[in-house]
Design a protein around this motif. Sequence first.
Motif, short mmCIF file in Angstrom:
data_model
loop_
_atom_site.label_atom_id
_atom_site.label_comp_id
_atom_site.label_asym_id
_atom_site.label_seq_id
_atom_site.Cartn_x
_atom_site.Cartn_y
_atom_site.Cartn_z
N PHE B 168 -5.47 -2.21 5.85
CA PHE B 168 -4.26 -1.41 5.65
C PHE B 168 -3.14 -2.28 5.10
O PHE B 168 -2.39 -1.86 4.22
CB PHE B 168 -3.84 -0.78 6.99
CG PHE B 168 -2.71 0.18 6.85
CD1 PHE B 168 -2.94 1.49 6.46
CD2 PHE B 168 -1.40 -0.21 7.11
CE1 PHE B 168 -1.90 2.38 6.33
CE2 PHE B 168 -0.36 0.68 6.98
CZ PHE B 168 -0.61 1.98 6.59
N LEU B 169 -3.00 -3.51 5.61
CA LEU B 169 -1.84 -4.34 5.25
C LEU B 169 -2.06 -5.14 3.98
O LEU B 169 -1.12 -5.68 3.41
CB LEU B 169 -1.52 -5.29 6.41
CG LEU B 169 -0.94 -4.60 7.64
CD1 LEU B 169 -0.81 -5.58 8.79
CD2 LEU B 169 0.41 -3.97 7.32
N PRO B 173 3.29 -4.61 -0.11
CA PRO B 173 3.89 -5.42 -1.18
C PRO B 173 4.49 -6.74 -0.67
O PRO B 173 5.31 -6.75 0.24
CB PRO B 173 4.99 -4.50 -1.74
CG PRO B 173 5.13 -3.39 -0.78
CD PRO B 173 3.88 -3.27 0.00
N ASP B 174 4.05 -7.84 -1.29
CA ASP B 174 4.55 -9.16 -0.91
C ASP B 174 6.04 -9.31 -1.18
O ASP B 174 6.73 -10.08 -0.51
CB ASP B 174 3.80 -10.24 -1.68
CG ASP B 174 2.40 -10.43 -1.12
OD1 ASP B 174 2.29 -10.69 0.09
OD2 ASP B 174 1.43 -10.31 -1.89
N GLU B 175 6.53 -8.57 -2.21
CA GLU B 175 7.94 -8.73 -2.59
C GLU B 175 8.86 -8.40 -1.41
O GLU B 175 9.87 -9.07 -1.20
CB GLU B 175 8.29 -7.82 -3.77
CG GLU B 175 7.56 -8.13 -5.06
CD GLU B 175 6.13 -7.62 -5.08
OE1 GLU B 175 5.90 -6.53 -4.49
OE2 GLU B 175 5.25 -8.29 -5.63
N ILE B 176 8.49 -7.36 -0.68
CA ILE B 176 9.34 -6.96 0.46
C ILE B 176 9.40 -8.09 1.48
O ILE B 176 10.46 -8.44 1.98
CB ILE B 176 8.80 -5.67 1.10
CG1 ILE B 176 8.84 -4.54 0.08
CG2 ILE B 176 9.57 -5.32 2.36
CD1 ILE B 176 8.35 -3.21 0.59
N LEU B 177 8.22 -8.68 1.76
CA LEU B 177 8.16 -9.76 2.74
C LEU B 177 9.00 -10.94 2.26
O LEU B 177 9.77 -11.53 3.03
CB LEU B 177 6.72 -10.20 2.97
CG LEU B 177 5.76 -9.10 3.46
CD1 LEU B 177 4.34 -9.64 3.52
CD2 LEU B 177 6.19 -8.57 4.81
N ASP B 178 8.82 -11.30 0.96
CA ASP B 178 9.55 -12.45 0.44
C ASP B 178 11.06 -12.20 0.44
O ASP B 178 11.85 -13.09 0.75
CB ASP B 178 9.07 -12.79 -0.98
CG ASP B 178 7.70 -13.45 -0.92
OD1 ASP B 178 7.38 -14.04 0.14
OD2 ASP B 178 6.94 -13.35 -1.90
N ALA B 198 5.74 0.09 9.28
CA ALA B 198 5.14 0.66 8.07
C ALA B 198 3.66 0.97 8.26
O ALA B 198 3.01 1.52 7.38
CB ALA B 198 5.33 -0.32 6.89
N SER B 199 3.09 0.58 9.41
CA SER B 199 1.64 0.75 9.60
C SER B 199 1.28 2.00 10.37
O SER B 199 0.18 2.09 10.92
CB SER B 199 1.07 -0.47 10.33
OG SER B 199 1.68 -1.65 9.92
N GLY B 200 2.19 2.95 10.45
CA GLY B 200 2.00 4.16 11.24
C GLY B 200 0.61 4.76 11.32
O GLY B 200 0.04 4.79 12.40
N PRO B 201 0.04 5.22 10.20
CA PRO B 201 -1.25 5.91 10.28
C PRO B 201 -2.37 5.04 10.88
O PRO B 201 -3.11 5.50 11.73
CB PRO B 201 -1.57 6.23 8.82
CG PRO B 201 -0.28 6.13 8.10
CD PRO B 201 0.57 5.18 8.84
#
Lengths: 303, 285
Positions: B168-169, B173-178, B198-201
């Motif tokens: 799932f993960l 997007p890496d951009e958000i993490l960075d 963000a991992s709800g489902p």
Amino acid sequence: MRRKRGFSMERKKAIWGWIFVIPSLIFFSAFSFYPIINAFIESFFNRNLLSLRPPRFVGWDNYTYLFRSRDFWLSVQNTAIFTVGTFVPLVAFSLLLAVCIMSISRLRRFFQLSLYAPAVLSSVVAALIWLLIFDPRGLANQGMNALLGTTGVNYKWLSDTNMLRLSRIIVYFWKYIGYFTVLFVSGIGAIPYSLTEAALIDGANRWQLFWRITFPLLKPTTLLVSVMTMIQCLKTFSTQYLFSTAGAPTRPINVITLSIYNTAIKDYRIGRATAMSILLFVVMFLFTWVQLRLSRTEEVTFM
Amino acid sequence: MHKTRSWYLGKASNGVMWLILIAACVLVLIPLAFMFTASAMPARDILRLPYPWIPKGIHWPNYWNGIRGPEGDFIFLRNALNSLIVAGSVAFFTVLLSAVTGYGLAKFKFKGRNLVFMLIMATMMIPFEAIMIPLYMVAMRMGLQDTYAGLILPFLANAFGVFLMRQFLITFPDEILDAARIDGAGEIRIFSSIVLPASGPAVATLAILAFRAQWDSLLWPLLVVQSDEMKTIPLYITRYMAETHSDEGIMMAVAVLASLPMIILFLTLSKYFVSKEGLTSATKG
């Protein structure tokens, strides 16, 4: 300067990676890896749960004992009868029901959920319900008598050896038919409609459509479901345990897991029980390996 | 979906299909209907020939006595609480542990990452039934007999859960993490306030699976639990099965009570029950 910073950033991320992974690894080591390694070792010792003497190394004795034991082979036989007797009808009927569901245009979800409903109950509750249904005065006898036009015949669901074996298969079949139907429904749903359409345009009837298009394309799903069912059946425990607790004869339903449980907990023979566990592990390992291979091939797209 | 609607509509009528489905549904639902109706009847009606099907009102003593228990000490409530504590904690910590590990495996590069992943996946090959006796010995040595920890700890590391969360993960997007890192957020904060929400489902699927597996579990509690106070609902039910003269009405009332949480979950969250991930994984539980 910048280069050095980039390097340390990477290092930092690697360290965080380990930090995130290590808690899991500790748990997996304590509750998966250690026990299985320990099981291999214990199976060569004659540990007794109550004895104060230190366990003695006995080599292959536990295994040779099992291979000579009639009770062990009986439990193997019971497990095999249950597995074959369950998975063949289960796969056949769930495939049939899935095709039926995909053939109708309304109430598809309703039928799927209704058939799935028994899977929501725990196996203990399932066994409890069927215990009353299989009672001499229960619904099973009433239904059979009505069906066969007899009156007052007792079919001995829980006392006759063969009927008892059939009874536990019925319980299992009832609980999981919907579950496997849903699996097949999603398998059929994944078949591109263009293929079906092409066949229909070519004038195929429903029978041909099933045997020429649906079934061949469903083969990976069918194989996967079959192996999954077999794995499930090999480790069946609850129904057998509960039926025997409720007073049904144990011998005809003494499956391997029940036998492991009784050998360890009632007879205190840990070494012998772990040897049985290892044999079960080897068989299930092979099945699981096949399953993983199949689930990889299942992802192959259609054409 | 509308494309598959006309699936299989040949020239022949659908009558046979409908008939098969209706018959199958009726047969499958009869034992369930039996459970509910019998739970509302006094025992003398349940085993009457023929079975009366429609209860004359609800026979409340069944439920009352089911909750009061065979010894009148209301141990059912304690056992139900145990089930809730065990299944709830396993669900919560399994999700947390799987999410953390799945995140680590999906988004961080480190030496040995693939080895770690393969090792974890390999535990899927180890069925619980094959290691239960050695696991029982481990639990005894750790003094976990008859404790909540003994019922909970062995099930927190869940290979399927790690697999699910990682898959799932991996597309996250890496951009958000960075961007969060540049803003000065710590790794733990990034995980707890960005990744986890963000991992709800995936979290919901996994939580339900883990909860269900423990709610139904019989074999492990049978090994670990000794006192009546630490029993879970499945063990409470086996008490009724072991006694030869149990009242059938009470038995069915207990069955209904034991199933209620799952039935409610099923009716409200059926999409997580009948989802493909949920299905393929349930067999691994």
